[in-house]
Design a protein around this motif. Sequence first.
Motif, PDB file in Angstrom:
ATOM      1  N   MET A   1     -15.235 -33.910   0.693  1.00 25.70           N
ATOM      2  CA  MET A   1     -14.131 -34.823   0.467  1.00 25.70           C
ATOM      3  C   MET A   1     -14.549 -35.917  -0.506  1.00 25.70           C
ATOM      4  SD  MET A   1     -12.109 -35.663   3.913  1.00 25.70           S
ATOM      5  CE  MET A   1     -11.682 -34.414   5.052  1.00 25.70           C
ATOM      6  N   ASP A   2     -13.637 -36.286  -1.365  1.00 26.19           N
ATOM      7  CA  ASP A   2     -13.918 -37.328  -2.338  1.00 26.19           C
ATOM      8  C   ASP A   2     -13.897 -38.692  -1.676  1.00 26.19           C
ATOM      9  OD1 ASP A   2     -14.026 -35.421  -4.298  1.00 26.19           O
ATOM     10  OD2 ASP A   2     -11.961 -35.706  -4.952  1.00 26.19           O
ATOM     11  N   LYS A   3     -14.829 -39.535  -2.080  1.00 25.61           N
ATOM     12  CA  LYS A   3     -14.837 -40.923  -1.611  1.00 25.61           C
ATOM     13  C   LYS A   3     -13.715 -41.671  -2.317  1.00 25.61           C
ATOM     14  CE  LYS A   3     -18.334 -41.297   1.204  1.00 25.61           C
ATOM     15  NZ  LYS A   3     -18.080 -41.683   2.586  1.00 25.61           N
ATOM     16  N   VAL A   4     -13.144 -42.648  -1.611  1.00 29.32           N
ATOM     17  CA  VAL A   4     -12.065 -43.458  -2.163  1.00 29.32           C
ATOM     18  C   VAL A   4     -12.599 -44.872  -2.335  1.00 29.32           C
ATOM     19  CG1 VAL A   4      -9.746 -44.357  -1.764  1.00 29.32           C
ATOM     20  CG2 VAL A   4     -10.337 -42.070  -0.961  1.00 29.32           C
ATOM     21  N   PRO A   5     -12.790 -45.327  -3.594  1.00 27.69           N
ATOM     22  CA  PRO A   5     -13.290 -46.694  -3.772  1.00 27.69           C
ATOM     23  C   PRO A   5     -12.219 -47.717  -3.395  1.00 27.69           C
ATOM     24  CG  PRO A   5     -12.729 -45.736  -5.897  1.00 27.69           C
ATOM     25  CD  PRO A   5     -12.538 -44.657  -4.865  1.00 27.69           C
ATOM     26  N   LEU A   6     -12.631 -48.733  -2.640  1.00 25.21           N
ATOM     27  CA  LEU A   6     -11.723 -49.795  -2.211  1.00 25.21           C
ATOM     28  C   LEU A   6     -12.456 -51.125  -2.225  1.00 25.21           C
ATOM     29  CD1 LEU A   6     -10.133 -48.118   0.937  1.00 25.21           C
ATOM     30  CD2 LEU A   6      -8.927 -48.694  -1.148  1.00 25.21           C
ATOM     31  N   THR A   7     -11.714 -52.183  -2.488  1.00 26.25           N
ATOM     32  CA  THR A   7     -12.277 -53.515  -2.338  1.00 26.25           C
ATOM     33  C   THR A   7     -12.258 -53.845  -0.845  1.00 26.25           C
ATOM     34  OG1 THR A   7     -10.140 -54.610  -2.527  1.00 26.25           O
ATOM     35  CG2 THR A   7     -11.370 -54.258  -4.584  1.00 26.25           C
ATOM     36  N   ILE A   8     -12.971 -54.876  -0.447  1.00 28.24           N
ATOM     37  CA  ILE A   8     -12.978 -55.302   0.954  1.00 28.24           C
ATOM     38  C   ILE A   8     -11.565 -55.659   1.398  1.00 28.24           C
ATOM     39  CG2 ILE A   8     -13.753 -57.143   2.512  1.00 28.24           C
ATOM     40  CD1 ILE A   8     -16.417 -57.134   0.972  1.00 28.24           C
ATOM     41  N   LYS A   9     -10.837 -56.359   0.544  1.00 27.39           N
ATOM     42  CA  LYS A   9      -9.461 -56.767   0.850  1.00 27.39           C
ATOM     43  C   LYS A   9      -8.551 -55.543   1.020  1.00 27.39           C
ATOM     44  CE  LYS A   9      -5.937 -59.870  -1.045  1.00 27.39           C
ATOM     45  NZ  LYS A   9      -5.605 -60.739  -2.162  1.00 27.39           N
ATOM     46  N   ARG A  61       1.941 -40.949   8.224  1.00 20.91           N
ATOM     47  CA  ARG A  61       1.269 -42.075   7.561  1.00 20.91           C
ATOM     48  C   ARG A  61      -0.006 -42.445   8.308  1.00 20.91           C
ATOM     49  NH1 ARG A  61      -0.405 -44.430   3.044  1.00 20.91           N
ATOM     50  NH2 ARG A  61      -0.499 -46.685   3.239  1.00 20.91           N
ATOM     51  N   ILE A  62       0.004 -42.368   9.636  1.00 20.32           N
ATOM     52  CA  ILE A  62      -1.213 -42.645  10.414  1.00 20.32           C
ATOM     53  C   ILE A  62      -2.314 -41.671  10.020  1.00 20.32           C
ATOM     54  CG2 ILE A  62      -2.217 -42.462  12.741  1.00 20.32           C
ATOM     55  CD1 ILE A  62       0.381 -43.803  13.793  1.00 20.32           C
ATOM     56  N   LEU A  63      -1.988 -40.386   9.911  1.00 23.00           N
ATOM     57  CA  LEU A  63      -2.989 -39.392   9.501  1.00 23.00           C
ATOM     58  C   LEU A  63      -3.517 -39.695   8.098  1.00 23.00           C
ATOM     59  CD1 LEU A  63      -1.391 -36.079  10.836  1.00 23.00           C
ATOM     60  CD2 LEU A  63      -3.416 -37.269  11.709  1.00 23.00           C
ATOM     61  N   GLU A  64      -2.617 -40.082   7.206  1.00 25.15           N
ATOM     62  CA  GLU A  64      -3.010 -40.421   5.836  1.00 25.15           C
ATOM     63  C   GLU A  64      -3.950 -41.627   5.826  1.00 25.15           C
ATOM     64  OE1 GLU A  64      -0.864 -41.584   1.581  1.00 25.15           O
ATOM     65  OE2 GLU A  64       0.372 -41.227   3.341  1.00 25.15           O
ATOM     66  N   LEU A  65      -3.616 -42.661   6.596  1.00 22.34           N
ATOM     67  CA  LEU A  65      -4.450 -43.861   6.662  1.00 22.34           C
ATOM     68  C   LEU A  65      -5.811 -43.551   7.267  1.00 22.34           C
ATOM     69  CD1 LEU A  65      -1.754 -46.429   7.803  1.00 22.34           C
ATOM     70  CD2 LEU A  65      -2.966 -46.452   5.618  1.00 22.34           C
ATOM     71  N   GLU A  66      -5.841 -42.751   8.321  1.00 26.71           N
ATOM     72  CA  GLU A  66      -7.119 -42.390   8.941  1.00 26.71           C
ATOM     73  C   GLU A  66      -8.005 -41.636   7.958  1.00 26.71           C
ATOM     74  OE1 GLU A  66      -5.850 -42.126  13.654  1.00 26.71           O
ATOM     75  OE2 GLU A  66      -5.703 -40.315  12.428  1.00 26.71           O
ATOM     76  N   SER A  67      -7.401 -40.766   7.160  1.00 26.63           N
ATOM     77  CA  SER A  67      -8.152 -40.026   6.149  1.00 26.63           C
ATOM     78  C   SER A  67      -8.703 -40.970   5.079  1.00 26.63           C
ATOM     79  CB  SER A  67      -7.261 -38.974   5.502  1.00 26.63           C
ATOM     80  OG  SER A  67      -7.921 -38.350   4.425  1.00 26.63           O
ATOM     81  N   LEU A  68      -7.870 -41.878   4.588  1.00 33.69           N
ATOM     82  CA  LEU A  68      -8.318 -42.838   3.567  1.00 33.69           C
ATOM     83  C   LEU A  68      -9.451 -43.705   4.091  1.00 33.69           C
ATOM     84  CD1 LEU A  68      -4.907 -44.015   2.053  1.00 33.69           C
ATOM     85  CD2 LEU A  68      -6.704 -42.757   0.862  1.00 33.69           C
ATOM     86  N   ILE A  69      -9.301 -44.202   5.309  1.00 29.19           N
ATOM     87  CA  ILE A  69     -10.319 -45.082   5.894  1.00 29.19           C
ATOM     88  C   ILE A  69     -11.633 -44.328   6.091  1.00 29.19           C
ATOM     89  CG2 ILE A  69     -10.923 -46.318   8.030  1.00 29.19           C
ATOM     90  CD1 ILE A  69      -7.921 -47.260   8.061  1.00 29.19           C
ATOM     91  N   SER A  70     -11.560 -43.066   6.520  1.00 27.54           N
ATOM     92  CA  SER A  70     -12.788 -42.296   6.745  1.00 27.54           C
ATOM     93  C   SER A  70     -13.501 -41.968   5.435  1.00 27.54           C
ATOM     94  CB  SER A  70     -12.488 -41.012   7.516  1.00 27.54           C
ATOM     95  OG  SER A  70     -11.787 -40.095   6.706  1.00 27.54           O
ATOM     96  N   ARG A  71     -12.755 -41.882   4.340  1.00 28.88           N
ATOM     97  CA  ARG A  71     -13.353 -41.566   3.034  1.00 28.88           C
ATOM     98  C   ARG A  71     -13.618 -42.798   2.180  1.00 28.88           C
ATOM     99  NH1 ARG A  71      -9.818 -38.573  -0.173  1.00 28.88           N
ATOM    100  NH2 ARG A  71      -8.061 -39.331   1.014  1.00 28.88           N
ATOM    101  N   ALA A  72     -13.337 -43.973   2.714  1.00 33.73           N
ATOM    102  CA  ALA A  72     -13.449 -45.208   1.932  1.00 33.73           C
ATOM    103  C   ALA A  72     -14.895 -45.527   1.559  1.00 33.73           C
ATOM    104  CB  ALA A  72     -12.859 -46.373   2.713  1.00 33.73           C
ATOM    105  N   GLU A  73     -15.047 -45.935   0.335  1.00 32.74           N
ATOM    106  CA  GLU A  73     -16.316 -46.483  -0.139  1.00 32.74           C
ATOM    107  C   GLU A  73     -15.996 -47.933  -0.492  1.00 32.74           C
ATOM    108  OE1 GLU A  73     -19.481 -46.006  -3.808  1.00 32.74           O
ATOM    109  OE2 GLU A  73     -18.152 -44.339  -3.342  1.00 32.74           O
ATOM    110  N   VAL A  74     -16.346 -48.840   0.438  1.00 30.05           N
ATOM    111  CA  VAL A  74     -15.986 -50.244   0.281  1.00 30.05           C
ATOM    112  C   VAL A  74     -16.970 -50.914  -0.667  1.00 30.05           C
ATOM    113  CG1 VAL A  74     -15.534 -52.405   1.470  1.00 30.05           C
ATOM    114  CG2 VAL A  74     -14.980 -50.243   2.584  1.00 30.05           C
TER     115      VAL A  74
END
Length: 157
Positions: A1-9, A61-74
């Motif tokens: 799975m690809d990492k999703v870059p995110l800021t802390i905010k 949307r909950i499933l989508e958010l859980e996926s994004l959070i699990s792949r997040a690179e903060v």
Amino acid sequence: MDKVPLTIKGFAALEEELRHRQQVERPRIIQAISEARALGDLSENAEYHAAKEAQSLNEGRILELESLISRAEVIDVTKLSGDRIKFGAIVKLVDEDTEEEKTYQIVGEPEADVRSGRVSVASPIARALMGKTIGDTVEVSTPGGGKSYEVVGVQFG
């Protein structure tokens, strides 16, 4: 799975939306389904079908958010520095045609909002800006045609 870059905010905003959907919206929708069920015949019950539709959208949307959070690179943009544009940079540009000044921060795709000055790292303008420094000119293809910008400022944090 690809990492999703995110800021802390941006990461905090996703976590808050997930919490809200799980702890506020989910119980509210369950209550609405229960109340609609009590009205009788489900085959012609518009309230029941609307509540089930809301439940489906919320759970998706909950499933989508859980996926994004699990792949997040903060990425803590306050610890970044330098003169080259990269993820998290706040970039000040001047449109070479209109002399209009624009400021954008390059952020992760889930937190992008052009009206708030946050553009996705995957957007055409962000891709064109990556690696550039103050004084560089970038050409960006937009739906309205090509645009040319000069980089006049780069900062982090």
